[in-house]
Design a protein around this motif. Structure first.
Motif, PDB file in Angstrom:
ATOM      1  N   GLY A  21     -24.569   8.501  26.250  1.00 49.41           N
ATOM      2  CA  GLY A  21     -25.452   7.370  26.533  1.00 49.41           C
ATOM      3  C   GLY A  21     -24.850   6.055  26.065  1.00 49.41           C
ATOM      4  O   GLY A  21     -24.885   5.048  26.771  1.00 49.41           O
ATOM      5  N   LEU A  22     -24.295   6.065  24.850  1.00 48.78           N
ATOM      6  CA  LEU A  22     -23.680   4.845  24.322  1.00 48.78           C
ATOM      7  C   LEU A  22     -22.451   4.464  25.148  1.00 48.78           C
ATOM      8  O   LEU A  22     -22.165   3.284  25.355  1.00 48.78           O
ATOM      9  N   ARG A  23     -21.735   5.480  25.617  1.00 51.45           N
ATOM     10  CA  ARG A  23     -20.567   5.219  26.476  1.00 51.45           C
ATOM     11  C   ARG A  23     -21.026   4.619  27.814  1.00 51.45           C
ATOM     12  O   ARG A  23     -20.431   3.669  28.322  1.00 51.45           O
ATOM     13  N   MET A  24     -22.121   5.159  28.362  1.00 53.67           N
ATOM     14  CA  MET A  24     -22.626   4.668  29.649  1.00 53.67           C
ATOM     15  C   MET A  24     -23.100   3.224  29.556  1.00 53.67           C
ATOM     16  O   MET A  24     -22.992   2.462  30.518  1.00 53.67           O
ATOM     17  N   THR A  25     -23.658   2.851  28.402  1.00 50.97           N
ATOM     18  CA  THR A  25     -24.149   1.479  28.256  1.00 50.97           C
ATOM     19  C   THR A  25     -23.067   0.542  27.725  1.00 50.97           C
ATOM     20  O   THR A  25     -23.355  -0.618  27.416  1.00 50.97           O
ATOM     21  N   GLY A  26     -21.837   1.046  27.607  1.00 53.23           N
ATOM     22  CA  GLY A  26     -20.717   0.197  27.219  1.00 53.23           C
ATOM     23  C   GLY A  26     -20.655  -0.134  25.748  1.00 53.23           C
ATOM     24  O   GLY A  26     -19.946  -1.055  25.334  1.00 53.23           O
ATOM     25  N   ARG A  27     -21.422   0.600  24.929  1.00 58.14           N
ATOM     26  CA  ARG A  27     -21.444   0.280  23.506  1.00 58.14           C
ATOM     27  C   ARG A  27     -20.326   0.964  22.736  1.00 58.14           C
ATOM     28  O   ARG A  27     -19.975   0.538  21.644  1.00 58.14           O
ATOM     29  N   VAL A  28     -19.804   2.037  23.261  1.00 59.52           N
ATOM     30  CA  VAL A  28     -18.644   2.687  22.627  1.00 59.52           C
ATOM     31  C   VAL A  28     -17.648   3.069  23.726  1.00 59.52           C
ATOM     32  O   VAL A  28     -17.999   3.141  24.904  1.00 59.52           O
ATOM     33  N   GLY A  29     -16.424   3.319  23.302  1.00 60.85           N
ATOM     34  CA  GLY A  29     -15.410   3.816  24.231  1.00 60.85           C
ATOM     35  C   GLY A  29     -14.768   2.729  25.071  1.00 60.85           C
ATOM     36  O   GLY A  29     -15.041   1.533  24.883  1.00 60.85           O
ATOM     37  N   PRO A  30     -13.929   3.155  26.021  1.00 59.35           N
ATOM     38  CA  PRO A  30     -13.211   2.190  26.853  1.00 59.35           C
ATOM     39  C   PRO A  30     -14.159   1.388  27.747  1.00 59.35           C
ATOM     40  O   PRO A  30     -15.278   1.819  28.023  1.00 59.35           O
ATOM     41  N   ARG A  31     -13.692   0.219  28.199  1.00 56.51           N
ATOM     42  CA  ARG A  31     -14.561  -0.686  28.950  1.00 56.51           C
ATOM     43  C   ARG A  31     -14.622  -0.345  30.437  1.00 56.51           C
ATOM     44  O   ARG A  31     -15.291  -1.029  31.191  1.00 56.51           O
ATOM     45  N   ARG A  32     -13.902   0.690  30.861  1.00 51.69           N
ATOM     46  CA  ARG A  32     -13.986   1.039  32.281  1.00 51.69           C
ATOM     47  C   ARG A  32     -15.308   1.772  32.562  1.00 51.69           C
ATOM     48  O   ARG A  32     -15.894   2.385  31.660  1.00 51.69           O
ATOM     49  N   PRO A  33     -15.798   1.721  33.802  1.00 57.33           N
ATOM     50  CA  PRO A  33     -17.085   2.328  34.128  1.00 57.33           C
ATOM     51  C   PRO A  33     -17.057   3.846  33.936  1.00 57.33           C
ATOM     52  O   PRO A  33     -16.015   4.485  34.089  1.00 57.33           O
ATOM     53  N   THR A  34     -18.221   4.365  33.621  1.00 58.02           N
ATOM     54  CA  THR A  34     -18.318   5.827  33.486  1.00 58.02           C
ATOM     55  C   THR A  34     -18.349   6.445  34.880  1.00 58.02           C
ATOM     56  O   THR A  34     -18.733   5.790  35.853  1.00 58.02           O
TER      57      THR A  34
END
Lengths: 177, 124
Positions: free
Chosen positions: A66-79
């Motif tokens: 969820g955090l990755r999907m909302t851009g809060r963690v991980g790389p900045r490319r789209p999920t």
């Protein structure tokens, strides 16, 4: 779409009602003390600890996704496009896996105030289920603030971890398994 | 709709029905065994009743009619402390120890259990 914090009144209210209902039932219900042992396990504590561990793993996976999907963690490319459905599936399975555990806790054991660890476990468990209900309803509330789901999901993950910590981890530490 | 979305939807239905079933079972499954005013289950109460007559017949002459003691030691309020595990007391009544005679030949296994239940829960 405009968002408004007041839209969270229903999710928060439903979550609070769920937590209170669970706590109320647990405290007035006469614990049956009846165990049901699943095949492959030697005690209720064993299967409950195993299912609780799977639940926590899945919830933490869901929070991370969820955090990755909302851009809060991980790389900045789209999920990937399948991420939202996978996120929903993982959360649903986590909740489903936890159901037998919470059923045994509430129906067989009830609320036990004798030991602080168990009291904390019970209270956190009720709040965690309330948080789950609040999060699920918030996810279906269109005008919720954008921060609502990441906050609710993170709190749910932390609560589940704490619930697991005060039960399954203690069981594993005690049995050495 | 993708297969993953369909799987997620199906899972939500299944888990939702499971959750409703669990809530329903909380209110409909047989709960704790019924207890009487003293907090004893029906089974224990019946054992205590059975044990009362046997105690009067076999034990009261030494331990007193109300377990207050006499030729034998006091039982009322002490057996649970001295024998927290009922199996120990059952073994003592069955096989005897010291001045306590064995009752294996006078009482059946079920009667010993009934007497033990009475000494633990039946004294006024």
């Amino acid at each position: 779409m405009t968002t408004r914090p007041a839209a969270l009144a229903v999710p928060i209210g439903a979550g609070a009602a769920t937590a209170l209902a669970l706590g109320f039932y647990s405290s007035i219900h006469d614990p049956t003390g009846r165990d049901f042992v699943l095949t492959g396990f030697d005690s209720a504590a064993s299967w409950k600890s195993a299912l609780a561990s799977i639940t926590v793993f899945l919830f933490l996976m869901q929070v991370s996704l969820g955090l990755r999907m909302t851009g809060r963690v991980g790389p900045r490319r789209p999920t990937p496009p399948w991420a939202p459905d996978f996120h929903r599936l993982v959360g649903t399975v986590a909740f489903g896996v936890s159901l037998p555990v919470v059923f045994h806790c509430v129906w067989s054991l009830g609320y036990q105030a004798g030991e602080s660890r168990i009291s904390v476990h019970a209270i956190l468990g009720c709040i965690a289920y309330g948080m789950y209900v609040a999060k699920v309803i918030a996810a279906r509330t269109d005008d919720r603030p954008q921060w609502a789901l990441p906050v609710a999901g993170s709190l749910l993950g932390i609560l589940m971890l704490a619930v697991w910590w005060t039960s399954a981890l203690v069981h594993y530490a005690g049995t050495g398994s | 709709m993708s297969r993953l979305a369909a799987a997620a939807n199906a899972a939500q239905w299944i888990v939702g029905v499971g959750a409703l079933a669990a809530i329903l079972m909380l209110f409909t499954l047989d709960g704790a065994p019924e207890k009487d005013e003293a907090g004893l289950t029906t089974e224990i109460s019946e054992l205590v009743e059975d044990g009362r007559g046997l105690y009067d017949l076999r034990c009261a002459s030494c331990h007193g009619a109300e377990g207050q003691g006499g030729q034998g030691p006091r039982l009322a309020g002490t057996v649970v402390i001295n024998y927290p595990d009922a199996a120990e007391e059952i073994d003592l009544v069955t096989n005897g120890r010291g001045a306590m005679p064995p009752f294996a030949l006078m009482l059946t296994e079920q009667e010993v259990i009934a007497v033990v239940a009475y000494t633990r829960f039946g004294f006024p």
